[in-house]
Scaffold this motif. Sequence first.
Motif, PDB file in Angstrom:
ATOM      1  N   GLN A  35      -4.680   1.702   3.970  1.00  0.00           N
ATOM      2  CA  GLN A  35      -3.468   0.911   4.197  1.00  0.00           C
ATOM      3  C   GLN A  35      -2.666   1.447   5.387  1.00  0.00           C
ATOM      4  OE1 GLN A  35      -2.432  -1.983   2.451  1.00  0.00           O
ATOM      5  NE2 GLN A  35      -4.568  -1.837   1.845  1.00  0.00           N
ATOM      6  N   VAL A  41      -4.886   4.889   0.216  1.00  0.00           N
ATOM      7  CA  VAL A  41      -3.644   5.062   0.974  1.00  0.00           C
ATOM      8  C   VAL A  41      -3.964   5.133   2.463  1.00  0.00           C
ATOM      9  CG1 VAL A  41      -1.656   6.554   1.409  1.00  0.00           C
ATOM     10  CG2 VAL A  41      -2.461   6.197  -0.938  1.00  0.00           C
ATOM     11  N   VAL A  93      -2.724  -0.148  -3.074  1.00  0.00           N
ATOM     12  CA  VAL A  93      -1.501   0.661  -3.037  1.00  0.00           C
ATOM     13  C   VAL A  93      -0.338  -0.305  -3.255  1.00  0.00           C
ATOM     14  CG1 VAL A  93      -0.050   2.207  -1.669  1.00  0.00           C
ATOM     15  CG2 VAL A  93      -2.530   2.242  -1.344  1.00  0.00           C
ATOM     16  N   LEU A  97       4.291   1.698  -1.067  1.00  0.00           N
ATOM     17  CA  LEU A  97       3.871   1.997   0.301  1.00  0.00           C
ATOM     18  C   LEU A  97       5.036   1.842   1.269  1.00  0.00           C
ATOM     19  CD1 LEU A  97       1.552   2.756   2.216  1.00  0.00           C
ATOM     20  CD2 LEU A  97       1.093   0.309   2.463  1.00  0.00           C
ATOM     21  N   THR A 118       2.627  -2.401  -2.914  1.00  0.00           N
ATOM     22  CA  THR A 118       3.338  -2.657  -1.664  1.00  0.00           C
ATOM     23  C   THR A 118       4.707  -1.993  -1.625  1.00  0.00           C
ATOM     24  OG1 THR A 118       2.136  -4.742  -1.488  1.00  0.00           O
ATOM     25  CG2 THR A 118       4.085  -4.488  -0.093  1.00  0.00           C
TER      26      THR A 118
END
Length: 179
Positions: free
Chosen positions: A158, A155, A120, A125, A122
Amino acid sequence: LVAALERLKALILSPEEVRQVPRILAEAGVRLVFVEPLAGSKMDGACFWLDDDKPIIGMTLRYDRIDNFWFVLRHEAEHVLREDGKADHKAIIDSDIGEAKEDLPECERRANAAGADFCVPTAELENFIARVQPYFSEEKVLRFAQRIHVHPGLVVGQLQRRLDRDDFLRKHQVKVRAF
């Protein structure tokens, strides 16, 4: 390998596509080996060099989940890209990859960052967390994953790490070992 990683990035939307990974890496000159994890071992992956110039990535699939597969693969690919361990003929053995330990060597911090960013991006996110926190609904997570063209399990993985909640939307972390 950089070009191969771009090809691999296009596969992270579907669990079935992991079947293409060994061929794509082989075409880039990287051997991929899967081994069963040793009982009680926390080993996730390894990077080492055969005959001083042929990179090998080893993975245990200790956690049979789409997020772990892609994170560990990209983590180990970062070691290959930076030729970690090549000069001193040492294998890089990674256990509990992604753990936020204070005493991690720089090469492990870089590999963790590369793995997370591959799964994902950074910046995406961070933006999602800033906009949605603390209301991470399943619908919002699914829409975010769709928008950035990744499997929702990436997702979720993370977010679980960021929220320190291994139970969060776990059903989206599909298994990949069969593929």
